[in-house]
Design a protein around this motif. Structure first.
Motif, PDB file in Angstrom:
ATOM      1  N   MET A   1       0.847  -1.195   0.000  1.00 33.67           N
ATOM      2  CA  MET A   1       0.000   0.000   0.000  1.00 33.67           C
ATOM      3  C   MET A   1       0.883   1.247   0.000  1.00 33.67           C
ATOM      4  SD  MET A   1      -2.876   1.113   2.802  1.00 33.67           S
ATOM      5  CE  MET A   1      -3.727   2.676   2.660  1.00 33.67           C
ATOM      6  N   GLN A   2       0.618   2.170  -0.916  1.00 36.93           N
ATOM      7  CA  GLN A   2       1.420   3.382  -1.029  1.00 36.93           C
ATOM      8  C   GLN A   2       1.193   4.290   0.180  1.00 36.93           C
ATOM      9  OE1 GLN A   2       3.620   4.098  -3.507  1.00 36.93           O
ATOM     10  NE2 GLN A   2       4.205   5.953  -2.421  1.00 36.93           N
ATOM     11  N   GLU A   3       2.273   4.794   0.760  1.00 34.91           N
ATOM     12  CA  GLU A   3       2.165   5.694   1.912  1.00 34.91           C
ATOM     13  C   GLU A   3       1.481   6.985   1.496  1.00 34.91           C
ATOM     14  OE1 GLU A   3       2.485   6.666   5.817  1.00 34.91           O
ATOM     15  OE2 GLU A   3       3.131   4.792   4.897  1.00 34.91           O
ATOM     16  N   ASN A   4       0.592   7.506   2.341  1.00 34.66           N
ATOM     17  CA  ASN A   4      -0.097   8.764   2.066  1.00 34.66           C
ATOM     18  C   ASN A   4       0.919   9.893   2.041  1.00 34.66           C
ATOM     19  OD1 ASN A   4      -1.476  11.373   3.058  1.00 34.66           O
ATOM     20  ND2 ASN A   4      -3.179  10.084   2.397  1.00 34.66           N
ATOM     21  N   SER A   5       1.101  10.534   0.878  1.00 37.00           N
ATOM     22  CA  SER A   5       2.136  11.560   0.723  1.00 37.00           C
ATOM     23  C   SER A   5       1.851  12.786   1.578  1.00 37.00           C
ATOM     24  CB  SER A   5       2.276  11.960  -0.754  1.00 37.00           C
ATOM     25  OG  SER A   5       1.042  12.454  -1.256  1.00 37.00           O
ATOM     26  N   GLY A   6       0.538  13.117   1.745  1.00 36.41           N
ATOM     27  CA  GLY A   6       0.201  14.267   2.572  1.00 36.41           C
ATOM     28  C   GLY A   6       0.606  14.067   4.011  1.00 36.41           C
ATOM     29  N   THR A   7       0.345  12.863   4.541  1.00 37.32           N
ATOM     30  CA  THR A   7       0.707  12.564   5.927  1.00 37.32           C
ATOM     31  C   THR A   7       2.211  12.651   6.132  1.00 37.32           C
ATOM     32  OG1 THR A   7      -1.200  11.099   6.152  1.00 37.32           O
ATOM     33  CG2 THR A   7       0.576  10.846   7.751  1.00 37.32           C
ATOM     34  N   VAL A   8       2.978  12.089   5.198  1.00 35.61           N
ATOM     35  CA  VAL A   8       4.434  12.120   5.308  1.00 35.61           C
ATOM     36  C   VAL A   8       4.949  13.547   5.175  1.00 35.61           C
ATOM     37  CG1 VAL A   8       6.579  11.384   4.224  1.00 35.61           C
ATOM     38  CG2 VAL A   8       4.699   9.765   4.477  1.00 35.61           C
ATOM     39  N   GLN A   9       4.359  14.316   4.264  1.00 35.38           N
ATOM     40  CA  GLN A   9       4.781  15.705   4.094  1.00 35.38           C
ATOM     41  C   GLN A   9       4.531  16.499   5.370  1.00 35.38           C
ATOM     42  OE1 GLN A   9       6.556  17.011   1.791  1.00 35.38           O
ATOM     43  NE2 GLN A   9       6.465  19.113   2.519  1.00 35.38           N
ATOM     44  N   ASP A  10       3.381  16.262   6.006  1.00 34.51           N
ATOM     45  CA  ASP A  10       3.092  16.947   7.267  1.00 34.51           C
ATOM     46  C   ASP A  10       4.139  16.589   8.311  1.00 34.51           C
ATOM     47  OD1 ASP A  10       0.851  18.043   6.145  1.00 34.51           O
ATOM     48  OD2 ASP A  10      -0.544  16.602   7.004  1.00 34.51           O
ATOM     49  N   ARG A  11       4.534  15.327   8.352  1.00 38.93           N
ATOM     50  CA  ARG A  11       5.540  14.879   9.311  1.00 38.93           C
ATOM     51  C   ARG A  11       6.876  15.569   9.045  1.00 38.93           C
ATOM     52  NH1 ARG A  11       6.049  10.305  12.803  1.00 38.93           N
ATOM     53  NH2 ARG A  11       3.809  10.091  12.495  1.00 38.93           N
ATOM     54  N   ARG A  12       7.227  15.716   7.787  1.00 37.72           N
ATOM     55  CA  ARG A  12       8.505  16.339   7.464  1.00 37.72           C
ATOM     56  C   ARG A  12       8.490  17.839   7.767  1.00 37.72           C
ATOM     57  NH1 ARG A  12      11.049  14.140   1.951  1.00 37.72           N
ATOM     58  NH2 ARG A  12      12.932  14.801   2.990  1.00 37.72           N
ATOM     59  N   LEU A  13       7.321  18.473   7.656  1.00 37.92           N
ATOM     60  CA  LEU A  13       7.227  19.887   7.999  1.00 37.92           C
ATOM     61  C   LEU A  13       7.506  20.094   9.484  1.00 37.92           C
ATOM     62  CD1 LEU A  13       4.105  21.017   5.933  1.00 37.92           C
ATOM     63  CD2 LEU A  13       6.496  21.669   5.548  1.00 37.92           C
ATOM     64  N   GLU A  14       7.166  19.108  10.301  1.00 37.47           N
ATOM     65  CA  GLU A  14       7.428  19.191  11.731  1.00 37.47           C
ATOM     66  C   GLU A  14       8.913  19.077  12.045  1.00 37.47           C
ATOM     67  OE1 GLU A  14       5.129  16.104  13.468  1.00 37.47           O
ATOM     68  OE2 GLU A  14       3.195  16.971  12.901  1.00 37.47           O
ATOM     69  N   LEU A  15       9.685  18.658  11.055  1.00 36.58           N
ATOM     70  CA  LEU A  15      11.122  18.478  11.253  1.00 36.58           C
ATOM     71  C   LEU A  15      11.909  19.684  10.743  1.00 36.58           C
ATOM     72  CD1 LEU A  15      11.365  14.734  10.168  1.00 36.58           C
ATOM     73  CD2 LEU A  15      11.248  15.650  12.496  1.00 36.58           C
ATOM     74  N   GLU A 116      16.791  13.417  13.082  1.00 39.69           N
ATOM     75  CA  GLU A 116      17.472  13.116  11.823  1.00 39.69           C
ATOM     76  C   GLU A 116      16.996  11.763  11.282  1.00 39.69           C
ATOM     77  OE1 GLU A 116      21.925  13.691  10.198  1.00 39.69           O
ATOM     78  OE2 GLU A 116      21.759  12.308  11.907  1.00 39.69           O
ATOM     79  N   LEU A 117      16.837  10.785  12.164  1.00 38.94           N
ATOM     80  CA  LEU A 117      16.315   9.484  11.740  1.00 38.94           C
ATOM     81  C   LEU A 117      14.889   9.621  11.229  1.00 38.94           C
ATOM     82  CD1 LEU A 117      17.641   7.133  14.578  1.00 38.94           C
ATOM     83  CD2 LEU A 117      18.557   7.421  12.268  1.00 38.94           C
ATOM     84  N   LEU A 118      14.082  10.461  11.867  1.00 38.71           N
ATOM     85  CA  LEU A 118      12.717  10.691  11.404  1.00 38.71           C
ATOM     86  C   LEU A 118      12.711  11.279  10.002  1.00 38.71           C
ATOM     87  CD1 LEU A 118      10.987  12.151  14.607  1.00 38.71           C
ATOM     88  CD2 LEU A 118      10.544   9.927  13.537  1.00 38.71           C
ATOM     89  N   TRP A 119      13.662  12.164   9.724  1.00 36.45           N
ATOM     90  CA  TRP A 119      13.762  12.760   8.388  1.00 36.45           C
ATOM     91  C   TRP A 119      14.036  11.675   7.343  1.00 36.45           C
ATOM     92  CZ3 TRP A 119      13.023  17.517   6.171  1.00 36.45           C
ATOM     93  CH2 TRP A 119      13.508  17.674   4.862  1.00 36.45           C
ATOM     94  N   TYR A 120      14.994  10.809   7.626  1.00 39.30           N
ATOM     95  CA  TYR A 120      15.334   9.749   6.685  1.00 39.30           C
ATOM     96  C   TYR A 120      14.165   8.781   6.480  1.00 39.30           C
ATOM     97  CZ  TYR A 120      20.246  11.149   7.386  1.00 39.30           C
ATOM     98  OH  TYR A 120      21.428  11.844   7.451  1.00 39.30           O
ATOM     99  N   LEU A 121      13.518   8.408   7.577  1.00 35.53           N
ATOM    100  CA  LEU A 121      12.418   7.448   7.491  1.00 35.53           C
ATOM    101  C   LEU A 121      11.227   8.038   6.754  1.00 35.53           C
ATOM    102  CD1 LEU A 121      12.677   6.022  11.111  1.00 35.53           C
ATOM    103  CD2 LEU A 121      13.020   4.702   8.993  1.00 35.53           C
ATOM    104  N   ALA A 122      10.938   9.312   7.032  1.00 35.96           N
ATOM    105  CA  ALA A 122       9.830   9.965   6.333  1.00 35.96           C
ATOM    106  C   ALA A 122      10.130  10.059   4.844  1.00 35.96           C
ATOM    107  CB  ALA A 122       9.589  11.356   6.922  1.00 35.96           C
ATOM    108  N   GLU A 123      11.376  10.346   4.493  1.00 31.93           N
ATOM    109  CA  GLU A 123      11.746  10.403   3.078  1.00 31.93           C
ATOM    110  C   GLU A 123      11.621   9.027   2.432  1.00 31.93           C
ATOM    111  OE1 GLU A 123      15.419  11.624   0.098  1.00 31.93           O
ATOM    112  OE2 GLU A 123      15.628  11.943   2.246  1.00 31.93           O
ATOM    113  N   ALA A 124      12.092   7.995   3.130  1.00 29.76           N
ATOM    114  CA  ALA A 124      12.026   6.638   2.580  1.00 29.76           C
ATOM    115  C   ALA A 124      10.592   6.246   2.251  1.00 29.76           C
ATOM    116  CB  ALA A 124      12.647   5.648   3.561  1.00 29.76           C
TER     117      ALA A 124
END
Length: 281
Positions: A1-15, A116-124
């Motif tokens: 299942m493809q990860e929701n891009s909006g959810t991941v983008q929101d997570r990365r904005l928090e970083l 930093e790990l959250l950034w990498y995981l969110a990008e992955a």
């Protein structure tokens, strides 16, 4: 299942660092060593003399001119506001006890590593080629986020190195999947390579493994870095003029900030072009 891009983008904005919600932790907790990056020596836990009482930098617009280039390339990836507003509930290190301040300064670098790990995981989780690993990546991201929410005492006892090693296994597998589909022929494996000052102008580094490579002051003018893995690569003073980093992954804003570039440098969409690059054009 493809990860929701909006959810991941929101997570990365928090970083992304929000200095207005932080108590200048990077200006106090971290040590400076007099060098090309810092004009003075400063011990960990000692406030920088340029830090004002409102937690803002007194020479923010003149940092490079006054010898504090290191400050302009640093990014806490949101750890400052997390520690200030969440871990310590909005308590300023100035108003608490000396022990509370010491604990805040010790916890800040731990949370910075977790972010930093959250950034990498969110990008992955945004990488289609890594879809077979998305479930594992999501679990690792959720676990890492939960670690950032622990109490000061728990964060102080956390073996962040062991957690990094666990996450790195997933990131390595992600890298292999990503680079397998880039370019043709044998992929260049330069993991941890000493490439300081290397002349790589116009080099074809598509899909290269540059994890942890030392690229300090290397000439990568016009180099093709599409689809390259740049996790942990040291890009201090690396010349990225007109280089193409489209699709390069596990690249962070601090790495880009530390390099030199131009209007012709192509960056991943998630990263901003540093202001000092414009001054160099």
């Amino acid at each position: 299942m493809q990860e929701n891009s909006g959810t991941v983008q929101d997570r990365r904005l928090e970083l992304r660092a929000d200095c207005g919600e932080c108590f200048g932790l990077c200006c106090v907790a971290l040590p400076f060593t007099r060098s090309a990056d810092f004009a003075i020596d400063k011990d960990a836990g000692k406030p920088c003399p340029n830090l004002r009482t409102d937690s803002r930098c007194g020479i923010h617009t003149e940092l490079r001119q006054k010898g504090f280039t290191g400050c302009t390339v640093y990014d806490c990836l949101g750890a400052g506001q997390k520690v200030s507003q969440v871990t310590f509930g909005g308590r300023d290190w100035r108003s608490g006890t000396r022990e509370e301040a010491r604990q805040m300064f010790e916890v800040f670098p731990v949370v910075r590593q977790l972010h930093e790990l959250l950034w990498y995981l969110a990008e992955a989780l945004t990488l289609p080629a890594a879809q077979p690993l998305h479930a594992d990546l999501r679990r690792a991201l959720d676990k890492t986020e939960q670690l950032t929410l622990r109490t000061p005492d728990e964060l102080g006892e956390l073996d962040v190195g062991a957690h990094r090693q666990e996450v790195n296994g997933l990131l390595l597998r992600t890298s292999e999947l990503m680079r397998a589909g880039v370019g043709r022929g044998k992929k260049k494996d330069r993991r941890g390579a000493d490439l300081m000052g290397a002349r790589l102008k116009g080099a074809d580094l598509r899909g290269a493994n540059l994890r942890g490579a030392y690229l300090i002051a290397a000439d990568l003018t016009g180099a093709d870095l599409r689809g390259a893995d740049l996790i942990g690569a040291d890009l201090r003073d690396t010349d990225l003029t007109d280089a193409d980093l489209t699709g390069a992954f596990f690249l962070t804003q601090p790495q880009v900030n530390a390099a030199r570039g131009s209007a012709g440098t192509k960056l991943p969409e998630s990263l901003a072009r540093p202001g000092h690059w414009t001054a160099q054009d």
